[in-house]
Design a protein around this motif. Structure first.
Motif, PDB file in Angstrom:
ATOM      1  N   GLY A 182      13.711   9.817   7.319  1.00 35.59           N
ATOM      2  CA  GLY A 182      14.512  10.242   6.181  1.00 35.59           C
ATOM      3  C   GLY A 182      14.092  11.599   5.645  1.00 35.59           C
ATOM      4  O   GLY A 182      14.929  12.422   5.252  1.00 35.59           O
ATOM      5  N   LEU A 183      12.802  11.853   5.623  1.00 27.74           N
ATOM      6  CA  LEU A 183      12.304  13.137   5.133  1.00 27.74           C
ATOM      7  C   LEU A 183      12.765  14.271   6.044  1.00 27.74           C
ATOM      8  O   LEU A 183      13.180  15.339   5.567  1.00 27.74           O
ATOM      9  N   ALA A 184      12.718  14.055   7.351  1.00 27.69           N
ATOM     10  CA  ALA A 184      13.186  15.075   8.287  1.00 27.69           C
ATOM     11  C   ALA A 184      14.672  15.354   8.095  1.00 27.69           C
ATOM     12  O   ALA A 184      15.119  16.514   8.128  1.00 27.69           O
ATOM     13  N   VAL A 185      15.460  14.306   7.900  1.00 26.59           N
ATOM     14  CA  VAL A 185      16.892  14.469   7.692  1.00 26.59           C
ATOM     15  C   VAL A 185      17.177  15.211   6.391  1.00 26.59           C
ATOM     16  O   VAL A 185      17.937  16.186   6.361  1.00 26.59           O
ATOM     17  N   GLY A 239      22.309   5.560   1.099  1.00 28.51           N
ATOM     18  CA  GLY A 239      22.152   4.861   2.367  1.00 28.51           C
ATOM     19  C   GLY A 239      22.739   5.721   3.466  1.00 28.51           C
ATOM     20  O   GLY A 239      22.863   6.933   3.333  1.00 28.51           O
ATOM     21  N   LYS A 240      23.123   5.112   4.565  1.00 25.29           N
ATOM     22  CA  LYS A 240      23.804   5.777   5.667  1.00 25.29           C
ATOM     23  C   LYS A 240      23.137   7.095   6.051  1.00 25.29           C
ATOM     24  O   LYS A 240      22.145   7.111   6.762  1.00 25.29           O
ATOM     25  N   ASP A 241      23.672   8.245   5.582  1.00 24.09           N
ATOM     26  CA  ASP A 241      23.195   9.554   6.027  1.00 24.09           C
ATOM     27  C   ASP A 241      21.720   9.799   5.744  1.00 24.09           C
ATOM     28  O   ASP A 241      21.103  10.625   6.418  1.00 24.09           O
ATOM     29  N   ILE A 242      21.130   9.127   4.758  1.00 26.12           N
ATOM     30  CA  ILE A 242      19.741   9.414   4.401  1.00 26.12           C
ATOM     31  C   ILE A 242      18.790   9.168   5.568  1.00 26.12           C
ATOM     32  O   ILE A 242      17.773   9.846   5.711  1.00 26.12           O
ATOM     33  N   GLY A 243      19.115   8.224   6.432  1.00 23.73           N
ATOM     34  CA  GLY A 243      18.259   7.928   7.571  1.00 23.73           C
ATOM     35  C   GLY A 243      18.697   8.599   8.851  1.00 23.73           C
ATOM     36  O   GLY A 243      17.990   8.516   9.860  1.00 23.73           O
ATOM     37  N   GLY A 244      19.854   9.228   8.852  1.00 21.93           N
ATOM     38  CA  GLY A 244      20.332   9.915  10.038  1.00 21.93           C
ATOM     39  C   GLY A 244      20.546   9.009  11.235  1.00 21.93           C
ATOM     40  O   GLY A 244      20.641   9.479  12.367  1.00 21.93           O
ATOM     41  N   GLY A 245      20.623   7.696  11.017  1.00 20.93           N
ATOM     42  CA  GLY A 245      20.830   6.752  12.117  1.00 20.93           C
ATOM     43  C   GLY A 245      19.850   5.596  12.126  1.00 20.93           C
ATOM     44  O   GLY A 245      20.072   4.594  12.806  1.00 20.93           O
ATOM     45  N   PHE A 280       0.837  -1.194   0.000  1.00 26.25           N
ATOM     46  CA  PHE A 280       0.000   0.000   0.000  1.00 26.25           C
ATOM     47  C   PHE A 280       0.875   1.248   0.000  1.00 26.25           C
ATOM     48  O   PHE A 280       2.009   1.224   0.467  1.00 26.25           O
ATOM     49  N   TYR A 281       0.322   2.340  -0.513  1.00 21.01           N
ATOM     50  CA  TYR A 281       0.985   3.633  -0.394  1.00 21.01           C
ATOM     51  C   TYR A 281       0.922   4.127   1.052  1.00 21.01           C
ATOM     52  O   TYR A 281      -0.008   3.810   1.790  1.00 21.01           O
ATOM     53  N   ASN A 282       1.931   4.914   1.436  1.00 22.93           N
ATOM     54  CA  ASN A 282       1.839   5.658   2.693  1.00 22.93           C
ATOM     55  C   ASN A 282       2.416   7.047   2.456  1.00 22.93           C
ATOM     56  O   ASN A 282       3.262   7.255   1.578  1.00 22.93           O
ATOM     57  N   GLN A 283       1.976   8.014   3.230  1.00 28.07           N
ATOM     58  CA  GLN A 283       2.339   9.403   2.983  1.00 28.07           C
ATOM     59  C   GLN A 283       3.838   9.693   3.126  1.00 28.07           C
ATOM     60  O   GLN A 283       4.414  10.378   2.259  1.00 28.07           O
ATOM     61  N   PRO A 284       4.536   9.211   4.171  1.00 31.43           N
ATOM     62  CA  PRO A 284       5.965   9.524   4.262  1.00 31.43           C
ATOM     63  C   PRO A 284       6.785   8.980   3.092  1.00 31.43           C
ATOM     64  O   PRO A 284       7.701   9.657   2.619  1.00 31.43           O
ATOM     65  N   ALA A 285       6.465   7.774   2.616  1.00 35.62           N
ATOM     66  CA  ALA A 285       7.207   7.218   1.483  1.00 35.62           C
ATOM     67  C   ALA A 285       6.990   8.061   0.232  1.00 35.62           C
ATOM     68  O   ALA A 285       7.936   8.346  -0.522  1.00 35.62           O
ATOM     69  N   LEU A 286       5.743   8.460  -0.023  1.00 36.25           N
ATOM     70  CA  LEU A 286       5.454   9.304  -1.174  1.00 36.25           C
ATOM     71  C   LEU A 286       6.171  10.643  -1.051  1.00 36.25           C
ATOM     72  O   LEU A 286       6.727  11.165  -2.037  1.00 36.25           O
ATOM     73  N   ALA A 287       6.162  11.217   0.150  1.00 36.93           N
ATOM     74  CA  ALA A 287       6.781  12.527   0.352  1.00 36.93           C
ATOM     75  C   ALA A 287       8.300  12.464   0.179  1.00 36.93           C
ATOM     76  O   ALA A 287       8.898  13.344  -0.464  1.00 36.93           O
ATOM     77  N   LEU A 288       8.945  11.427   0.738  1.00 32.15           N
ATOM     78  CA  LEU A 288      10.394  11.324   0.622  1.00 32.15           C
ATOM     79  C   LEU A 288      10.804  11.021  -0.822  1.00 32.15           C
ATOM     80  O   LEU A 288      11.773  11.595  -1.331  1.00 32.15           O
ATOM     81  N   ALA A 289      10.076  10.135  -1.492  1.00 29.17           N
ATOM     82  CA  ALA A 289      10.373   9.859  -2.895  1.00 29.17           C
ATOM     83  C   ALA A 289      10.227  11.125  -3.735  1.00 29.17           C
ATOM     84  O   ALA A 289      11.058  11.413  -4.614  1.00 29.17           O
ATOM     85  N   GLY A 290       9.191  11.894  -3.464  1.00 30.72           N
ATOM     86  CA  GLY A 290       9.003  13.140  -4.184  1.00 30.72           C
ATOM     87  C   GLY A 290      10.131  14.130  -3.928  1.00 30.72           C
ATOM     88  O   GLY A 290      10.603  14.803  -4.851  1.00 30.72           O
ATOM     89  N   TRP A 291      10.577  14.216  -2.677  1.00 29.65           N
ATOM     90  CA  TRP A 291      11.679  15.131  -2.346  1.00 29.65           C
ATOM     91  C   TRP A 291      12.946  14.729  -3.099  1.00 29.65           C
ATOM     92  O   TRP A 291      13.640  15.579  -3.675  1.00 29.65           O
ATOM     93  N   LEU A 292      13.247  13.439  -3.106  1.00 26.18           N
ATOM     94  CA  LEU A 292      14.472  12.966  -3.758  1.00 26.18           C
ATOM     95  C   LEU A 292      14.445  13.199  -5.263  1.00 26.18           C
ATOM     96  O   LEU A 292      15.453  13.611  -5.859  1.00 26.18           O
ATOM     97  N   THR A 293      13.323  12.947  -5.899  1.00 29.02           N
ATOM     98  CA  THR A 293      13.261  13.161  -7.345  1.00 29.02           C
ATOM     99  C   THR A 293      13.269  14.644  -7.691  1.00 29.02           C
ATOM    100  O   THR A 293      13.821  15.051  -8.716  1.00 29.02           O
ATOM    101  N   GLN A 294      12.665  15.474  -6.849  1.00 32.36           N
ATOM    102  CA  GLN A 294      12.670  16.916  -7.093  1.00 32.36           C
ATOM    103  C   GLN A 294      14.060  17.521  -6.931  1.00 32.36           C
ATOM    104  O   GLN A 294      14.364  18.555  -7.531  1.00 32.36           O
ATOM    105  N   HIS A 295      14.898  16.886  -6.132  1.00 30.03           N
ATOM    106  CA  HIS A 295      16.230  17.426  -5.868  1.00 30.03           C
ATOM    107  C   HIS A 295      17.331  16.629  -6.573  1.00 30.03           C
ATOM    108  O   HIS A 295      18.508  16.724  -6.222  1.00 30.03           O
ATOM    109  N   SER A 296      16.946  15.849  -7.569  1.00 32.26           N
ATOM    110  CA  SER A 296      17.909  15.101  -8.369  1.00 32.26           C
ATOM    111  C   SER A 296      17.388  15.020  -9.798  1.00 32.26           C
ATOM    112  O   SER A 296      16.332  15.582 -10.115  1.00 32.26           O
TER     113      SER A 296
END
Length: 392
Positions: free
Chosen positions: A286-289, A246-252, A74-90
């Motif tokens: 990841g989105l917060a980071v 990986g690594k830094d994207i999750g901040g821990g 299923f879709y969830n809002q944080p996954a959609l938001a983080l994927a959108g952020w990454l594609t918008q900034h790459s």
């Protein structure tokens, strides 16, 4: 001196010192005995914002109270938001989330081979590089150029050939009808923080275009602001077809990602998946980071801090007759010119400083991206004390 640990049930997969960490705050770790340690490892370039940063804790707390795991079906809002952020900034179009960098690289290998099946008459071979590191799954170990890793759990996964890093002719010589892709780290971290030259990266892009190959950037260690820009390939204007993070994207927290251009995204339903891929708890983190470190002012500060760190290491090197300082951003290395890395790591720990030595004659530095000049000055003072003791 640390007190010995009681018997424990953890598999001994790495030599661990006899101390237990119980708390972290920013650049610092605290053990069960109340001792503090300035941490220049940060989980191996994982804690982009240091230990337990407020933005990350708040995102996890808020998301945990709402939705933790609805399943990847299923879709969830944080996954959609983080994927959108990454594609918008790459310059990539689609994202697949995983739990680790090795898993993201495994996905990149699968995607390249599927693409080769569809567009290159079944081509499946992937060119990797000597001394590279791509993970600890069977396929990523076979792809890794670390000596002996392709036979450690024999038989190795076939389909990987090793070129020499920063040697375009060695890549050219390996390209054949079965070649589907080339994968490289813009900076080889485990090899000792060895950067790819701009000319080499540009030539790789040209070779891949000429021969219809995919170019994969393994940015598990170099991505997400670590080199002072969002992604290390941007430093030299080289655009890959696939990128792993990986690594830094999750901040821990355990989070990684596979990104690709739309024309490369050829997985059919069922080809790829994972129990926790796109988990809303991890994606919220990841989105917060990424929103924090993606700010231009933040990245500018990383570059400024990098210069201070580099100059401080050069001063240390000159003082003790050591070797070169290399790397980008806050992924730096100091060549020691003698095999004292392990001795320095142990000695520094006794001085309240955590270091990493991926090679016997080298120190690698991976501090939090928001580390302060005061923390750098304190760490250099402690490093100087340890070197003085070691080289006395």
């Amino acid at each position: 001196m640390t007190s010995p640990l009681p018997p424990n049930a953890l598999m001994p997969i790495t030599p661990r010192p006899d101390l237990v960490f119980v708390r972290g705050e920013g650049a610092w770790l605290f053990d069960a005995e109340g001792r503090s340690y300035l941490d220049w490892v940060q989980g191996w370039a994982v804690n982009a914002l240091g230990h337990s940063p407020r933005a990350l804790v708040a995102a996890l707390t808020e998301q945990a109270a709402q939705l933790i795991n609805p399943s990847p079906s299923f879709y969830n809002q944080p996954a959609l938001a983080l994927a959108g952020w990454l594609t918008q900034h790459s310059r990539f179009d689609q994202v697949f989330f995983t739990s680790s960098g090795a898993e993201a690289n495994e996905g990149a290998i699968k995607l390249a081979r599927k693409w080769g099946q569809l567009h290159k008459h079944g081509a499946h071979e992937i060119i990797t590089f000597q001394d590279s590191f791509h993970g600890r799954t069977l396929a990523t170990m076979a792809a890794t150029g670390k000596a002996g890793w392709d036979t450690l759990f024999a038989p190795a996964v076939p389909g990987f050939v090793k070129a020499r890093y920063n040697d375009a002719n060695s890549v050219r010589a390996l390209i054949g009808p079965q070649t589907a892709a080339v994968i490289l780290e813009p900076i080889q971290g485990e090899a000792g923080v060895i950067p790819a030259t701009p000319a080499f990266l540009q030539t790789l892009r040209t070779l891949c275009d000429e021969h219809g190959l995919l170019l994969i950037a393994d940015e598990v260690q170099t991505g997400c602001g670590r080199t002072g820009v969002l992604f290390a390939h941007e430093l030299h204007g080289m655009q890959p077809d696939i990128m792993t993070l990986g690594k830094d994207i999750g901040g821990g927290v355990p989070l990684a990602a596979l990104l690709a251009r739309a024309d490369v995204c050829c997985f059919a339903p069922g080809d790829q998946g994972g129990t926790y891929c796109g988990n809303p708890l991890m994606c919220a983190a990841g989105l917060a980071v990424m929103r924090t470190l993606g700010e231009p002012a933040f990245l500018a500060q990383v570059r400024q801090t990098s210069e201070l760190f580099r100059q401080s290491l050069q001063t240390i090197s000159a003082r003790f007759g050591l070797g070169e300082v290399r790397g980008e951003g806050l992924l730096l290395a100091l060549a020691l010119e003698r095999n004292i890395g392990a001795q320095l790591v142990q000695g520094a720990r006794e001085h309240g400083l955590l270091l990493n030595s991926p090679r016997p004659a080298l120190l690698r530095f991976m501090p939090a991206l928001n580390t302060t000049p005061e923390e750098i000055a304190l760490g250099m003072e402690r490093l100087g004390d340890v070197l003085a003791e070691c080289l006395a």
